[in-house]
Design an enzyme around this catalytic site. Structure first.
Site, PDB file in Angstrom:
ATOM      1  N   TYR A 316      26.672 -42.725   6.494  1.00  0.00           N
ATOM      2  CA  TYR A 316      27.810 -42.147   7.217  1.00  0.00           C
ATOM      3  C   TYR A 316      28.680 -41.361   6.245  1.00  0.00           C
ATOM      4  O   TYR A 316      29.063 -41.867   5.183  1.00  0.00           O
ATOM      5  CB  TYR A 316      28.610 -43.265   7.880  1.00  0.00           C
ATOM      6  CG  TYR A 316      29.899 -42.821   8.555  1.00  0.00           C
ATOM      7  CD1 TYR A 316      29.925 -41.690   9.356  1.00  0.00           C
ATOM      8  CD2 TYR A 316      31.080 -43.531   8.387  1.00  0.00           C
ATOM      9  CE1 TYR A 316      31.092 -41.278   9.976  1.00  0.00           C
ATOM     10  CE2 TYR A 316      32.260 -43.136   9.010  1.00  0.00           C
ATOM     11  CZ  TYR A 316      32.261 -42.009   9.803  1.00  0.00           C
ATOM     12  OH  TYR A 316      33.421 -41.603  10.407  1.00  0.00           O
ATOM     13  N   CYS A 317      28.991 -40.119   6.604  1.00  0.00           N
ATOM     14  CA  CYS A 317      29.880 -39.256   5.833  1.00  0.00           C
ATOM     15  C   CYS A 317      29.348 -39.121   4.410  1.00  0.00           C
ATOM     16  O   CYS A 317      28.191 -38.787   4.201  1.00  0.00           O
ATOM     17  CB  CYS A 317      31.307 -39.817   5.876  1.00  0.00           C
ATOM     18  SG  CYS A 317      32.559 -38.771   5.080  1.00  0.00           S
ATOM     19  N   LEU A 318      30.155 -39.395   3.410  1.00  0.00           N
ATOM     20  CA  LEU A 318      29.737 -39.266   2.028  1.00  0.00           C
ATOM     21  C   LEU A 318      28.589 -40.217   1.703  1.00  0.00           C
ATOM     22  O   LEU A 318      27.743 -39.912   0.852  1.00  0.00           O
ATOM     23  CB  LEU A 318      30.927 -39.536   1.101  1.00  0.00           C
ATOM     24  CG  LEU A 318      30.745 -39.320  -0.390  1.00  0.00           C
ATOM     25  CD1 LEU A 318      30.153 -37.960  -0.682  1.00  0.00           C
ATOM     26  CD2 LEU A 318      32.075 -39.496  -1.112  1.00  0.00           C
ATOM     27  N   LEU A 351      24.995 -39.577   9.642  1.00  0.00           N
ATOM     28  CA  LEU A 351      26.095 -39.500  10.601  1.00  0.00           C
ATOM     29  C   LEU A 351      27.246 -38.705   9.999  1.00  0.00           C
ATOM     30  O   LEU A 351      27.862 -39.143   9.025  1.00  0.00           O
ATOM     31  CB  LEU A 351      26.566 -40.912  10.973  1.00  0.00           C
ATOM     32  CG  LEU A 351      25.484 -41.917  11.407  1.00  0.00           C
ATOM     33  CD1 LEU A 351      26.127 -43.270  11.698  1.00  0.00           C
ATOM     34  CD2 LEU A 351      24.723 -41.398  12.613  1.00  0.00           C
TER      35      LEU A 351
END
Length: 590
Positions: A316-318, A351
């Site tokens: 998710y994200c980073l 994501l």
């Protein structure tokens, strides 16, 4: 006569190097101490953007004349509309700052109309031919920030909604606003509020309460394995790597909207990484440390606990950005150290995660060479970037919603903002180690090394094109952190089968989109290996639109890309201690 032996003379080059290092150290300390005066923003970056805009405006006389005539025409239109007492031109729900009925009536409607006209004029005036795209975006954002500060809604008692509330409550709202301000000040000082919030949303009590055990811990992470709730589970476990910019429990909020709990209920064995909140001793941690200690070390533990099974990896994200680098490193010909200890990857889910940073959206406004250098100077003082400093960047970019509108309701209307699990998580900020954060900004944002196959792992570059696992990639329509069209660029970087989902909502709310949530929808389309490129606009036309949460579609995709085998539920034994663990409890009052 005895000759005195003198020490050898230093080389001029050594003297020059020491002088340069001393000058750099002094300048770095000077920049760090001056940074609060500009709210951590580089004055050089701001000056260059202003000079770029001003010089192009000065050398485009026809454009300047057009803008002047547009301003004059706007003034005449405003005067004519004011005389006829027309509305303020703001549609219902378009700008919540002016949603009160009084803003649509005289004398307030002309004020709003003038303000809206100024917004439109500045949007036009900051789009000058010849300006660098970065400076053009900076000029547009800072003009918007300036106008948001001058908004009529921020005028205190001159705001009709504030005046009405003050008359109705005989000034009680102002007293409550003062109390809210005192509570906020005490929170910044690390003190208990005079009036505690309605619900604290504490990890392990209100959020992050899905039953599980910390099964591994190293210097940087805790690995949590969750207790099964079904008699049988899918053979392949799910391994989740969240971002370390905030705590992991964005994916394990309250029971009704916990992605982790939902996955467990669908018969998945779930592991998740909980990152440690770093301190001064972690200043030299690098991105490769995060990759090895967070991703590879955790995968090795999963291989021991679930032997012989491939793993569905999700970031998710980073965390997704880092996971994609790790997957590429595992796929290349030159094997990483101890690769034989790691399980195979069955699939890769990303994501709201960027892998191409050439168009990073609003975050790119605050990232250039001068700004990164100032951040490095700030971090050098203490060895990390504080959570409030990181959060300040997001507040700056969205000051209308996160600052001005919130302060209006808290300080002038006397309302206590209702806490929620998501807002509580958002304020549970973490630090960024100096070396890692500098490397992340330079390698990803400034040099775009991941997309250009130049990002090194163990000294050798990796390429996302080496990844052969099927991918499930999610973007969100209103994402200002990882714009969906930037996330979509992964189609350029790999040829593997890729299912792309575009869901409504923002960076957080679009991902935390549990089944049963009202007004949720998503679009989905799969690019098979070997298919030709389609641009984002064409993708939107071809993608199938669905109502509801995208989580069930992801669950079905995981099943389709697994071995189609179920095994008896895996009880969590020999854990170190119960979830949510200790790392998530670490907080600092920076």
């Amino acid at each position: 006569m005895r000759r005195e032996i003198l020490p050898p003379a230093s080389e001029p080059a050594d003297d020059e190097a020491r002088a340069r290092a001393a000058a750099t150290a002094f300048d770095s300390a000077f920049h760090a101490h001056a940074a609060p005066l500009t709210a951590g923003l580089s004055p050089i970056s701001l000056s260059l953007a202003f000079a770029d805009w001003a010089m192009h405006l000065a050398t485009q006389p026809a454009q300047s004349m057009r803008l002047a005539m547009a301003a004059q025409r706007g003034a005449y239109d405003w005067w004519a509309n004011s005389l006829t007492q027309q509305g303020n031109g703001v549609a219902d729900g378009e700008d919540l700052r002016f949603s009160h009925p009084a803003w649509h009536q005289w004398p307030y409607a002309p004020v709003v109309r003038a303000y809206r006209g100024a917004e439109a004029w500045w949007r036009d005036a900051t789009s000058l031919r010849g300006m660098s795209p970065h400076h053009q975006e900076m000029a547009r954002v800072f003009a918007r920030q300036w106008l948001d500060t001058l908004s009529p809604a921020n005028a205190g008692l001159a705001n009709p909604e504030v005046m009405q509330r003050t008359l109705e409550r005989q000034g009680g709202n102002l007293v409550d606003g003062l109390s809210n301000a005192m509570n906020e000040w005490r929170a910044r000082q690390g003190l208990k509020p005079v009036e505690p919030p309605e619900r604290p949303f504490q990890p392990g009590v209100d959020v992050a309460i899905t039953p599980g055990q910390v099964v591994h811990r190293n210097a940087l992470v805790e690995l949590i394995q969750y207790e099964p709730t079904t008699k049988h589970v899918q053979a392949e476990p799910v391994f989740i790597v969240p971002s370390w910019i905030n705590k992991y429990y964005i994916l394990d909020l309250s029971p009704h909207n916990s992605m982790v709990r939902w996955l467990v209920s669908q018969g998945h064995t779930v592991f998740i990484v909980s990152w440690r909140n770093p301190d001064e001793g972690d200043a030299l941690l690098t991105m490769e440390d995060y990759l090895h200690l967070g991703v590879f070390d955790s995968l090795a533990v999963i291989a021991q606990r679930v032997p012989g099974e491939a793993v569905h990896a999700c970031g998710y994200c980073l965390g997704g950005t880092l996971l994609s680098v790790g997957a590429a490193a595992l796929a290349r010909t030159e094997r990483i150290a101890h690769a034989e200890l790691l399980p195979a990857l069955a699939s890769l889910t990303l994501l709201a995660a960027e892998t191409d940073f050439s168009e990073p959206g609003e975050m790119g406004v605050l990232i250039d060479e001068s700004q990164v250098s100032m951040l490095e100077d700030m971090m050098a003082e203490r060895g990390f970037l504080t959570g409030p400093q990181m959060g300040g960047s997001f507040q700056f970019l969205h000051s209308r919603e996160l600052v001005w509108s919130a302060k209006l309701r808290e300080l002038w209307l006397g309302e206590r903002l209702r806490p929620s699990d998501l807002t509580a998580w958002n304020t549970d900020v973490t630090r960024m180690p100096a070396a890692m954060h500098s490397e992340y900004l330079r390698r990803c944002y400034l040099r775009n090394e991941i997309a250009e196959a130049r990002y090194p792992v163990e000294g050798k570059p990796v390429a996302l094109s080496d990844i052969r696992q099927p991918m499930f990639v999610v973007g969100t329509e209103k994402d200002h952190v990882s714009p969906w069209k930037s996330v979509y660029k992964l189609h350029h970087l790999t040829d593997t089968a890729l299912t792309f989902v575009l869901t409504n909502g923002g960076h957080n709310a679009g991902i935390v989109s549990e089944p049963g949530h009202h007004n949720r929808h998503y679009a989905q389309h799969t690019r098979r290996s070997g298919d030709t490129w389609i641009d984002p606009a064409t993708w939107q036309q071809k993608a199938h639109r669905h109502e509801g949460s995208w989580w069930p579609a992801w669950h079905a995709w995981l099943l389709a890309h697994g071995s189609h085998r179920q095994v008896p539920a895996r009880a969590v034994d020999q854990g170190l201690y119960a979830a949510p663990g200790q790392h998530v409890m670490q907080r600092y009052h920076d």
